[in-house]
Scaffold this active site. Structure first.
Site, PDB file in Angstrom:
ATOM      1  CG  HIS A  85      -1.642  -1.183   1.166  1.00 17.26           C
ATOM      2  ND1 HIS A  85      -3.183  -1.209   0.966  1.00 17.26           N
ATOM      3  CD2 HIS A  85      -1.495  -2.296   2.453  1.00 17.26           C
ATOM      4  CE1 HIS A  85      -3.942  -2.281   0.351  1.00 17.26           C
ATOM      5  NE2 HIS A  85      -3.185  -2.998   1.855  1.00 17.26           N
ATOM      6  CB  CYS A 125      -3.795  -7.372   4.132  1.00 22.95           C
ATOM      7  SG  CYS A 125      -5.086  -6.032   3.226  1.00 22.95           S
ATOM      8  CB  CYS A 188     -29.153  -1.670  20.191  1.00 21.70           C
ATOM      9  SG  CYS A 188     -28.422  -3.132  20.264  1.00 21.70           S
ATOM     10  CB  CYS A 191     -29.641   3.057  25.138  1.00 25.35           C
ATOM     11  SG  CYS A 191     -29.891   2.009  27.554  1.00 25.35           S
ATOM     12  CG  HIS A 192     -27.509   3.198  22.158  1.00 23.53           C
ATOM     13  ND1 HIS A 192     -26.731   4.994  23.026  1.00 23.53           N
ATOM     14  CD2 HIS A 192     -27.317   2.775  22.441  1.00 23.53           C
ATOM     15  CE1 HIS A 192     -25.853   3.820  23.705  1.00 23.53           C
ATOM     16  NE2 HIS A 192     -26.498   2.723  23.183  1.00 23.53           N
ATOM     17  NE  ARG A 229     -20.434   0.016  25.356  1.00 25.64           N
ATOM     18  CZ  ARG A 229     -19.973   0.273  26.464  1.00 25.64           C
ATOM     19  NH1 ARG A 229     -19.402   1.416  26.347  1.00 25.64           N
ATOM     20  NH2 ARG A 229     -20.485  -0.563  27.074  1.00 25.64           N
ATOM     21  CB  CYS A 233     -24.163  -2.534  24.887  1.00 26.45           C
ATOM     22  SG  CYS A 233     -23.728  -1.093  25.130  1.00 26.45           S
TER      23      CYS A 233
END
Length: 272
Positions: A85, A125, A188, A191-192, A229, A233
């Site tokens: 790359h 990769c 989910c 809450c969000h 995360r 949760c």
């Protein structure tokens, strides 16, 4: 009214408090895209200041280490990332080698017939091209390489495409997001979406978007992946977490990252 909200949202057991007034009615500029706002807009001013200062932002320790790893030869093929790359941050015609790459992930990988995210692409990769051992998911090496690659797109808007063969996986992620689970019987979205901007115990609930990951959390004292995360949760609602890199979490990442479309890549973001 608050009592009714607690019951309807399904999170009374977690101690929901009233709305946080400073989060409403503000112009958040690039940190808002349509009706979604970055977690940056829910952070305390002191936390925002840490993120904004590249010298004070502790996430740059991992970005710098990722830069070292980029050029390190590893594996039986005698290659590094730079072998294929080039210099990830080198500018040519105003564009760096990895600039814009992170804005598109997760993407559909025809070779395996399902989506892959940045972490999985890095390991693909390493195994296929470098003939090196894959990085462990939350290892210093993986977090550093992911942070470095994503930082090359810093400030660019997330732009995940869900057309074509990735579409059914997006739908699976969406179903996961709205499905109640665990002993607390929460999704989910409870809450969000339902309670973004409200206090849950001592924490202000954000929209839980993906544009800052890997994110340096002050609670963790290190960066963590989006799947960490997710696992956290799920545990907090007393549900059995899936493994990082599982199909369930990659599908959820497709949905959540697409929901973040238009927001800037913030890596390394800083949150509480």
């Amino acid at each position: 009214m608050l009592r009714k909200l607690l019951i309807l949202s399904g999170i009374a057991a977690l101690g929901l408090a009233s709305s946080f007034p400073a989060s409403a009615g503000s112009d958040w500029g690039v940190y808002q895209a349509g009706d979604v706002r970055s977690g940056y807009t829910y952070a305390a001013p002191e936390t925002q200041a840490i993120q904004d200062d590249d010298f004070a932002n502790p996430g740059f320790i991992w970005v710098d280490y990722g830069k070292e790893l980029w050029s390190d030869v590893d594996g039986a093929a005698g290659k590094s990332c730079a072998s294929c790359h080039g210099d990830a941050s080198a500018m040519k015609d105003g564009v760096s080698g990895m600039k814009g790459v992170a804005t598109k992930y997760p993407v559909f990988d025809a070779s395996i017939g399902k989506p892959i995210n940045i972490e999985q692409q890095i390991n693909k990769c390493r195994v296929n091209n470098m003939e090196a051992e894959p990085y462990k998911w939350e290892s210093k090496e993986m977090l550093s390489m992911t942070s470095y690659v994503k930082h090359q797109s810093h400030g660019m808007p997330v732009n995940v495409d869900i057309s074509g063969p990735i579409a059914p996986f997006y739908e699976k992620g969406k179903t996961f997001y709205f499905k109640r689970r665990g002993q607390l019987d929460m999704a989910c979205s409870n809450c969000h979406i339902d309670n973004a901007g409200n206090m849950i115990r001592a924490n202000l609930l954000s929209m839980g978007l993906a544009n800052g990951f890997p994110t340096y959390r002050l609670k963790w004292q290190k960066p963590g992946s989006l799947h960490r995360r997710f696992r956290g949760c799920n545990s907090q609602v007393r549900a059995e977490p899936y493994k990082s890199g599982s199909d369930e979490y990659v599908n959820l990442e497709v949905f959540l990252t697409h929901r973040s479309n238009g927001l800037p890549i913030e890596t390394p973001a800083v949150r509480n």
